[in-house]
Design a protein around this motif. Structure first.
Motif, short mmCIF file in Angstrom:
data_model
loop_
_atom_site.label_atom_id
_atom_site.label_comp_id
_atom_site.label_asym_id
_atom_site.label_seq_id
_atom_site.Cartn_x
_atom_site.Cartn_y
_atom_site.Cartn_z
N ASP A 99 -35.37 -4.67 16.61
CA ASP A 99 -36.51 -4.74 17.54
C ASP A 99 -37.62 -5.68 17.05
O ASP A 99 -38.60 -5.25 16.44
CB ASP A 99 -37.08 -3.35 17.81
N PHE A 100 -37.47 -6.95 17.40
CA PHE A 100 -38.45 -7.97 17.02
C PHE A 100 -39.28 -8.42 18.22
O PHE A 100 -39.77 -9.54 18.25
CB PHE A 100 -37.73 -9.18 16.40
N GLU A 101 -39.46 -7.53 19.21
CA GLU A 101 -40.18 -7.94 20.43
C GLU A 101 -41.62 -8.37 20.15
O GLU A 101 -42.17 -9.21 20.86
CB GLU A 101 -40.21 -6.80 21.45
N THR A 102 -42.27 -7.77 19.15
CA THR A 102 -43.68 -8.06 18.89
C THR A 102 -43.87 -8.89 17.62
O THR A 102 -44.93 -8.87 17.01
CB THR A 102 -44.48 -6.75 18.77
N ALA A 103 -42.85 -9.62 17.23
CA ALA A 103 -42.91 -10.41 16.00
C ALA A 103 -43.93 -11.55 16.10
O ALA A 103 -44.19 -12.08 17.18
CB ALA A 103 -41.53 -10.98 15.68
N THR A 104 -44.49 -11.88 14.95
CA THR A 104 -45.27 -13.12 14.81
C THR A 104 -44.34 -14.14 14.16
O THR A 104 -43.77 -13.86 13.09
CB THR A 104 -46.51 -12.90 13.93
N LEU A 105 -44.19 -15.29 14.79
CA LEU A 105 -43.21 -16.26 14.34
C LEU A 105 -43.88 -17.53 13.82
O LEU A 105 -44.99 -17.88 14.25
CB LEU A 105 -42.25 -16.61 15.49
N PRO A 106 -43.21 -18.24 12.92
CA PRO A 106 -43.79 -19.48 12.38
C PRO A 106 -43.81 -20.58 13.42
O PRO A 106 -43.12 -20.53 14.44
CB PRO A 106 -42.85 -19.82 11.22
N VAL A 107 -44.61 -21.57 13.13
CA VAL A 107 -44.76 -22.73 14.02
C VAL A 107 -43.90 -23.86 13.48
O VAL A 107 -43.89 -24.14 12.27
CB VAL A 107 -46.24 -23.17 14.09
N LEU A 108 -43.19 -24.50 14.37
CA LEU A 108 -42.34 -25.63 13.97
C LEU A 108 -43.22 -26.81 13.55
O LEU A 108 -44.12 -27.23 14.27
CB LEU A 108 -41.45 -26.04 15.15
N SER A 109 -42.96 -27.32 12.34
CA SER A 109 -43.75 -28.44 11.84
C SER A 109 -43.46 -29.70 12.66
O SER A 109 -42.33 -29.91 13.12
CB SER A 109 -43.43 -28.69 10.37
N SER A 110 -44.45 -30.54 12.82
CA SER A 110 -44.32 -31.72 13.67
C SER A 110 -43.30 -32.71 13.13
O SER A 110 -42.62 -33.41 13.89
CB SER A 110 -45.68 -32.42 13.81
N ASP A 111 -43.10 -32.75 11.81
CA ASP A 111 -42.16 -33.72 11.25
C ASP A 111 -40.71 -33.32 11.44
O ASP A 111 -39.80 -34.08 11.10
CB ASP A 111 -42.45 -33.96 9.76
N SER A 112 -40.45 -32.10 11.98
CA SER A 112 -39.07 -31.68 12.19
C SER A 112 -38.80 -31.35 13.65
O SER A 112 -37.75 -30.80 13.97
CB SER A 112 -38.74 -30.46 11.33
N SER A 113 -39.72 -31.68 14.52
CA SER A 113 -39.58 -31.31 15.93
C SER A 113 -38.46 -32.06 16.63
O SER A 113 -38.01 -31.67 17.70
CB SER A 113 -40.90 -31.57 16.67
N SER A 114 -37.97 -33.15 16.03
CA SER A 114 -36.90 -33.93 16.67
C SER A 114 -35.53 -33.30 16.47
O SER A 114 -34.56 -33.68 17.12
CB SER A 114 -36.89 -35.36 16.11
N SER A 115 -35.42 -32.31 15.56
CA SER A 115 -34.14 -31.68 15.30
C SER A 115 -34.03 -30.38 16.08
O SER A 115 -34.99 -29.61 16.14
CB SER A 115 -33.97 -31.40 13.81
N ASP A 116 -32.87 -30.13 16.68
CA ASP A 116 -32.66 -28.87 17.40
C ASP A 116 -31.88 -27.86 16.57
O ASP A 116 -31.47 -26.82 17.05
CB ASP A 116 -31.94 -29.11 18.73
N LYS A 117 -31.66 -28.16 15.29
CA LYS A 117 -30.94 -27.24 14.41
C LYS A 117 -31.94 -26.57 13.47
O LYS A 117 -32.64 -27.25 12.73
CB LYS A 117 -29.88 -27.98 13.60
N PRO A 118 -32.04 -25.21 13.52
CA PRO A 118 -33.00 -24.52 12.65
C PRO A 118 -32.88 -24.89 11.18
O PRO A 118 -33.87 -24.93 10.46
CB PRO A 118 -32.68 -23.04 12.90
N SER A 119 -31.65 -25.16 10.71
CA SER A 119 -31.47 -25.46 9.30
C SER A 119 -32.05 -26.82 8.92
O SER A 119 -32.21 -27.12 7.75
CB SER A 119 -29.97 -25.43 8.94
N HIS A 120 -32.36 -27.64 9.93
CA HIS A 120 -32.94 -28.96 9.68
C HIS A 120 -34.42 -28.98 10.00
O HIS A 120 -35.03 -30.05 10.04
CB HIS A 120 -32.22 -30.03 10.51
N GLN A 121 -35.01 -27.82 10.24
CA GLN A 121 -36.40 -27.75 10.64
C GLN A 121 -37.23 -27.07 9.56
O GLN A 121 -36.73 -26.28 8.78
CB GLN A 121 -36.52 -26.98 11.97
N THR A 122 -38.50 -27.42 9.53
CA THR A 122 -39.43 -26.77 8.61
C THR A 122 -40.53 -26.11 9.43
O THR A 122 -40.84 -26.55 10.54
CB THR A 122 -40.04 -27.79 7.62
N TYR A 123 -41.11 -25.06 8.84
CA TYR A 123 -42.06 -24.25 9.58
C TYR A 123 -43.34 -24.05 8.77
O TYR A 123 -43.35 -24.14 7.55
CB TYR A 123 -41.45 -22.89 9.91
#
Length: 402
Positions: A279-303
């Motif tokens: 149950d993660f309905e009310t989770a606070t989630l990280p923000v995708l860093s601008s330098d990794s926004s071009s990748s659609d793979k979470p493993s290639h993204q930084t937060y």
């Protein structure tokens, strides 16, 4: 040659179809494949479109307004019944109400339980009959089922066409970078199923972690370890669960409901037991860093942390202490330092409140001092709260003896 009578019949038939369409227009329902979509479009039209692409379709009214609440409950039960054949086509056989006339009825399986021992991520099944597998329908978005070979799962509506926090949290926590980290105590997702924009997550059915007796100090220590480690891992990745009540921590075992009210089965909390958050309905989630926004793979993204993460994480540390102390403080006679640690965590406004990582480190220091004999000592208390300690008045009820 078409006779006048035949022409009149065709015209009348076409008129009826046109009239029906105008009264209840057909809306295309997108499912995998053209023929499946055609079938579910027709079924949806017959059922008057019980489910939409909007996740708000799962909302319920004020539970204090009985009339509204029961109306919504009937609507939601109808939605799950409507979707039943779809889940069967995906390999999952939904439970059904034991009493179809009772909107508060328990749900029971329709297929036989698999035989043999189940391996992770499926729960160890310690119940003997299908009647013991009954499921109380509390949450409108969760429904039990069995897979093709009879293993128990739950199907949860996690998002509509617009991704929810829970869907985003589950995808992030199951990404390549995070999924296999042993500190990641997130319920495993077996499958994602999409029905016309609604997304369902299929997860193994595990018991709520507090629905079993604590017999030894070691069982309590391992339970607390899972909580501390889970929150520390989440915060390390700028995630706050947001609802760390004890009912949202589950363990990989299924036990029957004891016949006596207030009695829990013992003997299920060995070192092999795994715990996980749901149950993660009310989770606070990280923000995708601008330098990794071009990748659609979470493993290639930084937060980076969301602006509200600092406050959310402090509240979570305080909430953690308040929720686990009911059981952890039952072993204060053996580990007195636990009480002081938990008290130091409770005030989120205290500048000296430890972070999750600092609290976990201190917990490990305290518990690492326990000897093997200490870990095997029997717990005398079964519950702690501000009104006092409730002690065991009868021997533990071991499930192996039942």
């Amino acid at each position: 040659m078409i006779t006048n009578a035949a022409a009149l019949s065709i015209a009348l038939g076409g008129g009826v179809i046109a009239a029906v369409y105008l009264l209840k227009p057909v809306r295309w329902v997108r499912v995998n494949g053209f023929w499946s979509s055609l079938y579910w479009t027709f079924r949806s039209w017959l059922w008057n479109y019980p489910i939409t692409q909007d996740y708000a379709v799962w909302d319920t009214g004020d539970p204090n307004d009985v009339e509204v609440f029961e109306r919504d409950r009937r609507r939601l039960l109808r939605m799950w019944r409507f979707l039943g054949p779809f889940f069967v086509s995906c390999g999952y056989h939904p439970y059904v109400p034991k009493d179809s006339a009772d909107i508060y009825s328990d749900l029971v399986p329709t297929t036989s339980k698999a035989t043999g021992n189940f391996s992770f991520p499926f729960a160890s099944c310690l119940y003997k009959t299908d009647a013991d597998a009954k499921f109380a329908y509390f949450s409108p978005i969760v429904w039990p089922a069995r897979d093709r070979i009879g293993r128990d799962v739950v199907i949860k509506a996690v998002s509509g066409s617009i991704p929810t926090k829970e869907l985003r949290a589950l995808r992030l926590l199951h990404s390549d970078d995070l999924r296999d980290d042993p500190r990641n105590h997130t319920i495993p997702v077996l499958d994602y199923i999409e029905f016309n924009g609604q997304i369902f997550a299929v997860m193994p059915r595990w018991n709520v972690a507090i629905w079993a007796d604590f017999v030894t100090v070691g069982e309590v220590v391992r339970y607390g370890h899972a909580f501390f480690e889970a929150i520390t891992f989440l915060h390390e990745h700028y995630i706050s669960h947001g609802d760390t009540i004890t009912q949202n921590l589950v363990m990989d075992v299924m036990v029957p409901e004891p016949k006596e009210v207030g009695i829990l089965y013992a003997g299920v909390r060995g070192p092999e037991r795994k715990y996980a958050f749901i149950d993660f309905e009310t989770a606070t989630l990280p923000v995708l860093s601008s330098d990794s926004s071009s990748s659609d793979k979470p493993s290639h993204q930084t937060y980076s942390p969301a602006p509200e993460f600092a406050v959310a994480s402090k509240h979570e540390v305080a909430r953690l202490a308040r929720n686990i102390e009911f059981h952890l403080r039952c072993i204060e006679d053996v580990v007195p330092e636990l009480g002081r640690l938990l008290e130091s965590m409770k005030d989120s406004d205290d500048p000296h409140q430890p972070t999750a990582a600092a609290a976990f480190s201190r917990y490990e220091e305290i518990c690492n001092l326990l000897s093997t004999d200490d870990m095997h000592r029997e717990v005398k208390a079964i519950w702690w709260d501000t009104h006092g300690i409730r002690y065991r008045v009868s021997p533990p009820l071991y499930i192996s003896d039942c």
